[in-house]
Design an enzyme around this catalytic site. Structure first.
Site, PDB file in Angstrom:
ATOM      1  N   THR A 239     -28.468  66.740  33.419  1.00 37.36           N
ATOM      2  CA  THR A 239     -28.930  65.139  32.799  1.00 37.36           C
ATOM      3  C   THR A 239     -29.871  65.886  31.493  1.00 37.36           C
ATOM      4  OG1 THR A 239     -30.485  65.865  34.479  1.00 37.36           O
ATOM      5  CG2 THR A 239     -28.017  64.537  35.265  1.00 37.36           C
ATOM      6  N   THR A 240     -30.848  66.440  31.984  1.00 39.07           N
ATOM      7  CA  THR A 240     -32.022  66.322  31.115  1.00 39.07           C
ATOM      8  C   THR A 240     -30.983  66.752  29.384  1.00 39.07           C
ATOM      9  OG1 THR A 240     -33.332  67.390  32.265  1.00 39.07           O
ATOM     10  CG2 THR A 240     -33.790  68.122  29.679  1.00 39.07           C
TER      11      THR A 240
ATOM     12  N   ASP B 221     -28.726  69.523  42.893  1.00 39.25           N
ATOM     13  CA  ASP B 221     -27.927  69.974  42.074  1.00 39.25           C
ATOM     14  C   ASP B 221     -27.649  71.140  41.704  1.00 39.25           C
ATOM     15  OD1 ASP B 221     -29.014  67.844  40.350  1.00 39.25           O
ATOM     16  OD2 ASP B 221     -30.574  69.000  39.483  1.00 39.25           O
TER      17      ASP B 221
ATOM     18  N   ASP C  52     -37.007  66.536  37.184  1.00 37.80           N
ATOM     19  CA  ASP C  52     -35.158  66.666  37.021  1.00 37.80           C
ATOM     20  C   ASP C  52     -35.592  65.441  35.707  1.00 37.80           C
ATOM     21  OD1 ASP C  52     -32.840  64.682  38.458  1.00 37.80           O
ATOM     22  OD2 ASP C  52     -32.596  66.628  38.664  1.00 37.80           O
TER      23      ASP C  52
END
Length: 552
Positions: free
Chosen positions: A93-94, A391, A60
């Site tokens: 987020t990545t 998520d 994550d």
């Protein structure tokens, strides 16, 4: 009048002009390179060591960057970028870090060719406006009543996670939790999963035993051994006050001359506690929950009336119980009314799991709060499952807030790249170069997906670009061709069923481009931290002091 002068301490570090800009670019690229391999279903895991000696294994992006210790201010800005994305939409987020790092990478040659940073930022922001238009053209609505479509969407979002092998069960958990806390009142949607969807992790058992409770579970036991531990259809009273006699010892002075006065003082305390308990018992509760303490005397009165008591409940847990059972939290027992009593709970039960006692308010009639009970082999596995499940819940929440989808698997980013390359021909002047570079930067997502699944990157990305370019030149709508991250081949995302919420993709693109523009406009980094100079060796002085003659 003399003009003011900015004075810098000689011990401060300072980077200015081109050096500061290139330093920010290098720092941003370094952060992006850390998590580039964690994108896609064939992603790698990172093992992180926290300062207390604990180990975290995750892919994550936000969890990784939260544990990374960076000192460069540009790198810290990239870490904050991931945190902002997580707080806003909870997913991507990545991707946002990888795109921002690539935007900085394509800006570097432009800076070295003496493009002014303002011109580069203007080109990037103009490309952002056109990219958002293309995304809206790619989007299509989804039917919120179609459970199968919702399941496919959430499943594609957790296909890149550690829990992908339990994807069916986790999808059901995420959808059940979001649908439980979903409130649509007069067109105003409220889906507060952080406050009303609590995750409880219990090591032991199998992940298949995880479930969503239609109610609330808290780590509490009853205060008295004779209190009932199982009640069907209980009447629940929630309090935010103490059930103890208040003693103001610092401001009260009492002198007692004989034992009868002492007995009268104790009788006053007993009468006060009895009056408070009578106010509570007037509404005929079965369970009383308070956020403060409960004295032994109050427990005695309540046990005699057959009431079960839980004390020192957290405020957040009390709010969840109130939503689940339909009760109102009361601050003064004398103000209790029948309408404040919660009657929507089907079963109250205190059970022992492992070595601890847990209280359940479950089988509620219309719960607007829930508890997700996770079981697993160890704490490390449960922590990773919780991150991935959050998520998935964020994806489901985003769909309920804005039911629009776009294709995943890098199809969106390649469509943006091809569309911006085509539109760049109409951009006048020097803005054309940064505009075109912004379009090239979006190719980093399909390229990274291809790299992480070990296929021929150049051939796959070239074929994918050609498919999108041929569709654009024919004047048709953008196509949904992307990369299958499992097999490393090009396929139609509509047939594969890989989708992403439009709101997440829009937030990813906006956040990445705006943060890149902000970093490029920094031309001075001044650190006010003091750096102590090494102590200088002093010359030994003669024994007679300054006068070498030895005195007068």
């Amino acid at each position: 009048m003399q003009a003011p002068v900015m004075v810098l301490n000689t011990n401060t570090k300072r980077e200015s002009g081109r050096k500061a800009q290139l330093g920010n670019i290098t720092a941003g690229k370094a952060v992006a390179d850390i998590i580039r391999t964690t994108l896609g279903p064939k992603s790698m895991l990172k093992m992180l060591l926290d300062p207390t000696g604990g180990i975290v294994m995750t892919n994550d992006g936000n969890a990784i960057l939260r544990e990374v210790d960076v000192s460069h201010p540009g790198a810290k800005s990239m870490v904050e970028l991931s945190r902002a994305q997580d707080e806003e939409v909870g997913d991507g987020t990545t991707s946002v870090i990888v795109i921002a790092g690539e935007m900085l990478h394509v800006a570097e040659p432009l800076l070295l060719r003496d493009f002014h940073p303002t011109v580069i930022c203007s080109g990037f922001l103009r490309a952002l406006d056109d990219a958002l238009v293309v995304l809206r053209e790619l989007a299509f609505p989804i039917d919120l009543t179609n459970r199968a479509e919702l399941s496919n969407l959430v499943r594609s979002s957790i296909g890149t996670k550690f829990i992908s092998r339990f994807s069916d069960q986790m999808v059901e958990l995420a959808l059940d939790a979001v649908q439980t806390v979903y409130i649509d009142s007069g067109g105003r949607k409220e889906i507060d999963i952080k406050r009303y969807a609590k995750v409880e992790k219990l090591p032991g058992g199998d992940i298949e035993h995880s479930r969503v409770l239609k109610g609330v579970m808290v780590n509490k036991d009853v205060t008295h051994p004779k209190m009932r531990r199982k009640i069907e259809r209980p009447r629940v009273v929630l309090l935010d006050c103490t059930l103890e006699y208040k003693k103001n010892e610092s401001a009260t002075s009492v002198e007692l001359t004989d034992e009868t006065q002492w007995e009268a003082l104790l009788k006053q305390e007993e009468d006060w506690v009895a009056a408070v308990c009578q106010d509570i018992l007037a509404v005929k509760p079965d369970v009383v929950v308070t956020e403060k303490g409960v004295s032994d005397l109050a427990q005695h009165f309540l046990v005699k009336a057959g009431v079960t008591v839980l004390r020192r409940m957290r405020k957040t847990d009390n709010n969840r119980i109130a939503r689940a059972v339909g009760a109102t939290i009361v601050n003064r027992p004398e103000e209790l009314k029948e309408s404040d009593v919660g009657t929507g709970c089907g079963l109250f039960e205190v059970a022992k799991i492992g070595e601890e006692y847990f209280t359940f308010f479950v089988d509620c009639d219309a719960p607007k709060a829930c508890t997700i009970l996770l079981r697993g082999a160890s704490k490390d596995v449960l922590n990773e499952v919780e991150r991935n499940l959050l998520d998935a819940m964020c994806v489901a929440r985003n769909i309920y807030q804005a039911p629009m989808l776009v294709p995943g698997g890098g199809a969106c980013e390649m469509a943006l790249s091809v569309a911006l390359a085509h539109k760049s021909k109409a951009v006048p002047g020097a803005l054309q170069w940064p505009y075109k570079a912004a379009g090239q930067a979006f190719e980093v997502i399909p390229r990274t997906l291809a790299q992480n699944c070990g296929c021929d990157v150049v051939r796959i990305v070239t074929e994918l670009r050609a498919k999108h370019a041929s569709a654009a030149s024919a004047g048709g709508p953008p196509v949904a061709w992307g990369i299958d991250g499992e097999k490393g081949v090009i396929c139609d995302m509509r047939a594969l069923g890989v989708w992403e919420p439009l709101i997440v993709k829009q937030q990813t693109v906006k956040t990445a481009v705006e943060m890149t523009s902000m970093l490029l406009r920094i031309d001075d980094i001044v650190s006010g931290m003091q750096h102590k100079a090494p102590a200088k060796a002093t010359r030994a002085e003669p024994a007679g002091g300054e006068d070498e003659g030895g005195g007068n």
